[in-house]
Design an enzyme around this catalytic site. Structure first.
Site, PDB file in Angstrom:
ATOM      1  N   TYR A 151      17.336   1.522  21.568  1.00 52.43           N
ATOM      2  CA  TYR A 151      17.291   1.739  23.013  1.00 52.43           C
ATOM      3  C   TYR A 151      16.795   3.140  23.356  1.00 52.43           C
ATOM      4  O   TYR A 151      16.779   4.035  22.533  1.00 52.43           O
ATOM      5  CB  TYR A 151      18.593   1.398  23.711  1.00 52.43           C
ATOM      6  CG  TYR A 151      19.910   2.016  23.290  1.00 52.43           C
ATOM      7  CD1 TYR A 151      20.012   3.151  22.519  1.00 52.43           C
ATOM      8  CD2 TYR A 151      21.096   1.413  23.739  1.00 52.43           C
ATOM      9  CE1 TYR A 151      21.249   3.686  22.189  1.00 52.43           C
ATOM     10  CE2 TYR A 151      22.336   1.935  23.409  1.00 52.43           C
ATOM     11  CZ  TYR A 151      22.403   3.085  22.631  1.00 52.43           C
ATOM     12  OH  TYR A 151      23.627   3.605  22.314  1.00 52.43           O
ATOM     13  N   GLU A 152      16.331   3.246  24.595  1.00 54.82           N
ATOM     14  CA  GLU A 152      15.629   4.440  25.107  1.00 54.82           C
ATOM     15  C   GLU A 152      14.351   4.719  24.316  1.00 54.82           C
ATOM     16  O   GLU A 152      13.926   5.867  24.187  1.00 54.82           O
ATOM     17  CB  GLU A 152      16.539   5.681  25.096  1.00 54.82           C
ATOM     18  CG  GLU A 152      17.891   5.477  25.737  1.00 54.82           C
ATOM     19  CD  GLU A 152      17.814   4.846  27.121  1.00 54.82           C
ATOM     20  OE1 GLU A 152      16.771   4.956  27.787  1.00 54.82           O
ATOM     21  OE2 GLU A 152      18.810   4.241  27.539  1.00 54.82           O
ATOM     22  N   GLY A 153      13.734   3.683  23.806  1.00 54.45           N
ATOM     23  CA  GLY A 153      12.477   3.812  23.081  1.00 54.45           C
ATOM     24  C   GLY A 153      12.692   3.721  21.585  1.00 54.45           C
ATOM     25  O   GLY A 153      13.364   4.565  20.997  1.00 54.45           O
TER      26      GLY A 153
END
Length: 596
Positions: A441-443
């Site tokens: 998550y968050e890239g």
């Protein structure tokens, strides 16, 4: 059951001795961030996370969150809501927010050790206040005056929380494909309709209101990412004068069933004509999104660090107590029926790998947090610009490497337990499961790699890399004759030169074939992380040599650095070799031939 004790000695060493935050804070005018105050914050943070959050870690994993399909309401695990009330009462929510917004006005770097403690103690719980910080930054930098007046104070005080609603079922990283619509209304608001997925803390029972930061398209939006706008959509409607209205047309449709972080509510959020307010300019929502995303990426890096440290603590305890066989070199504990497994070289390999990645990663992560402060508050404009360039360069490295190392360290620590690590009794398998999400998550790691090489190096012509290479050269020149650093200077300087050459080679190949950037990105990212950590380990050895810490502490730094340079830094050789393989080794095989 795993336990956690905040590593206050090493946190203080990283902050004060290696990074030198006291002088930096003073230079930036943070008069209230004295060492006495910082130490008190660290001590109280340790008490809160060790006694309140850590005991709830296994509870959250076992119970998970509950979703009421009829109402959409989400109930958190036993004790989570009460812990959040203590968090708010203790003033933790606004520790680093400005005093104008109701915060305590401390520098960002002062809050980072608390963030690490929270994540190590209870990662799932820590996800609930996590994105409030990103929402705060988005409003500070892009919100209108009335939005800041109405939304910031309850958000900073923790009375409300925030989310980041980007991903949709059909689009993840490629936000140009999103379909959520925003229709203008006569009162200046917008009607938001669409579905967002993977929304952390999309609904919960901690607070009465939740502020959703939502990406959507206006009716006249151009196609692609240039047609995205950002909106704030409260769970309870909020007028421009701050008056609360009716429940908004937004609700949790379901909870995701996940591999880990069971105590964290990962929601499918349905917006059905919900009232929202435009943040920033029309079609410029990506600016606000990147503000939130960059804040979150550094925060997620700390999640990987915190889990690594907790796993190492428990593996060390077990390895000192668990008796198995005798040391190959001869009996070490003749008064025991067998030697503790910490005498065995392979167990030492795993423990030292974790120690070198955790303690070196702590300094790297804390320094990135200091760059946030310097980029905004350094008295000299050139210093602010330099800090901003280095921060942009380091953000994907911190996010990706600390989380990838988090997976590695939690698995090494579990392995130290043998079969006992695989069962739930000791809590190690939970740490390994929880750590896996941090790389996603968050890239994802791949996205961080493309950001680093494609944007921060190629597009921005390596501005941040040049700053870092300058720091390495300055350190090597200043410490060439330092007795404690002598053995590290030559290999560090050589790696810095190799780093520069490797970057140039990729750039030259990319001129002829743009796929070379994508093909090299992951290995370049990891290479960069390992060289960065070598620099911080060399600095740590020098700092420890002149510190007031006991000899055992200083010896731990020296030997961990030697281990890192001898056994971890050589991983760069494999990454450099892989980069040399070029794009053809990845793209020559036809997609249909993979399973031929």
């Amino acid at each position: 059951m795993s336990t956690y004790k905040a590593p206050l000695n090493d946190m203080r060493f990283a902050l004060y001795d290696v990074i030198g935050v006291e002088a930096a804070f003073q230079k930036m005018g943070f008069d209230d961030a004295s060492r006495d105050i910082l130490d008190a914050i660290l001590d109280e943070g340790a008490r809160f996370t060790e006694t309140v959050l850590s005991p709830l870690n296994e509870v959250g994993d076992r119970e998970g969150c509950k979703h009421d399909k009829a109402t959409g309401a989400v109930t958190t695990p036993t004790g989570f809501k009460q812990a959040y009330a203590q968090y708010v009462d203790g003033g933790w929510a606004g520790l680093t927010a400005s005093t104008e917004s109701g915060g305590q006005g401390l520098p960002h770097a002062a809050g980072v050790p608390i963030k690490e403690m929270i994540d190590a103690a209870n990662l799932a719980w820590g996800n609930f206040p996590l994105l409030s910080h990103g929402a705060t930054e988005a409003l500070v930098q892009h919100g209108s005056d009335w939005q800041q007046d109405v939304f910031l104070k309850p958000l900073v005080e923790g009375r409300w929380t925030g989310t980041m609603c980007l991903t949709e079922p059909h689009c993840g990283t490629d936000l140009g494909l999103l379909k959520t619509r925003a229709e203008p209304q006569q009162d200046g608001s917008y009607s938001i309709t669409g579905t967002k997925i993977f929304i952390t803390a999309g609904d919960h029972d901690f607070t009465d209101n939740i502020l959703h930061l939502v990406l959507a398209r206006l009716p006249d939006a151009p196609a692609g990412s240039k047609g995205i706008s950002l909106f704030i959509v409260p769970k309870i409607q909020v007028g421009t004068d701050g008056t609360l209205g009716e429940p908004n047309a937004v609700r949790c449709g379901s909870l995701e069933h996940k591999m880990g972080i069971h105590g964290s509510a990962t929601c499918v959020m349905n917006f059905d004509g919900a009232q929202g307010w435009l943040v920033g300019k029309p079609h410029k929502g990506l600016m606000g999104m990147f503000t939130m995303m960059n804040t979150a990426r550094l925060a997620v890096g700390l999640q990987g660090l915190g889990l690594s440290d907790r796993a190492l603590q428990n593996a060390l305890r077990y390895s000192r107590d668990r008796l198995q066989m005798r040391a190959l070199s001869g009996t070490q504990f003749p008064d025991k029926p067998a030697d503790p497994i910490i005498v065995h070289p392979d167990v030492r390999r795993m423990l030292l790998t974790c120690k070198s990645l955790v303690e070196g990663g702590r300094v790297m992560g804390y320094h990135a947090a200091l760059l946030v402060d310097l980029a905004h508050n350094a008295p000299d404009a050139a210093e602010r610009e330099q800090a901003d360039a280095l921060l942009g360069f380091m953000t994907p490295i911190v996010k990706a490497c600390l989380t990838e190392w988090g997976v590695e360290c939690t698995y090494h620590a579990l392995q130290c337990f043998g079969g006992h690590g695989y069962i739930a009794e000791h809590g190690m398998e939970q740490l390994a499961r929880d750590a896996r999400i941090t790389t996603l998550y968050e890239g994802t790691t791949g996205i961080q790699a493309l950001d680093l090489l494609g944007r921060k190096v190629m597009q921005l012509q390596g501005a941040g890399l040049r700053v870092f290479l300058g720091m390495i050269e300055q350190f090597c020149s200043e410490n060439a004759s330092h007795p404690a650093a002598a053995e590290f200077i030559a290999p560090l300087r050589a790696k810095a030169g190799e780093w520069q050459q490797l970057t140039m080679q990729i750039g030259q190949r990319a001129v002829a074939n743009a796929d070379e950037v994508g093909a090299a990105a992951y290995d370049y990212l990891m290479y960069s992380g390992y060289v960065s950590l070598a620099y911080w380990w060399a600095r740590s050895v020098v700092a420890s040599d002149t510190s007031a810490y006991p000899e055992a502490f200083r010896a731990g730094k020296r030997e961990a650095a030697r281990f890192y340079f001898a056994r971890i830094l050589p991983r760069t050789l494999a990454h450099a070799s892989a980069i040399g393989g070029g794009a053809a080794t990845l793209l020559a095989l036809d997609a249909e031939a993979f399973d031929a």
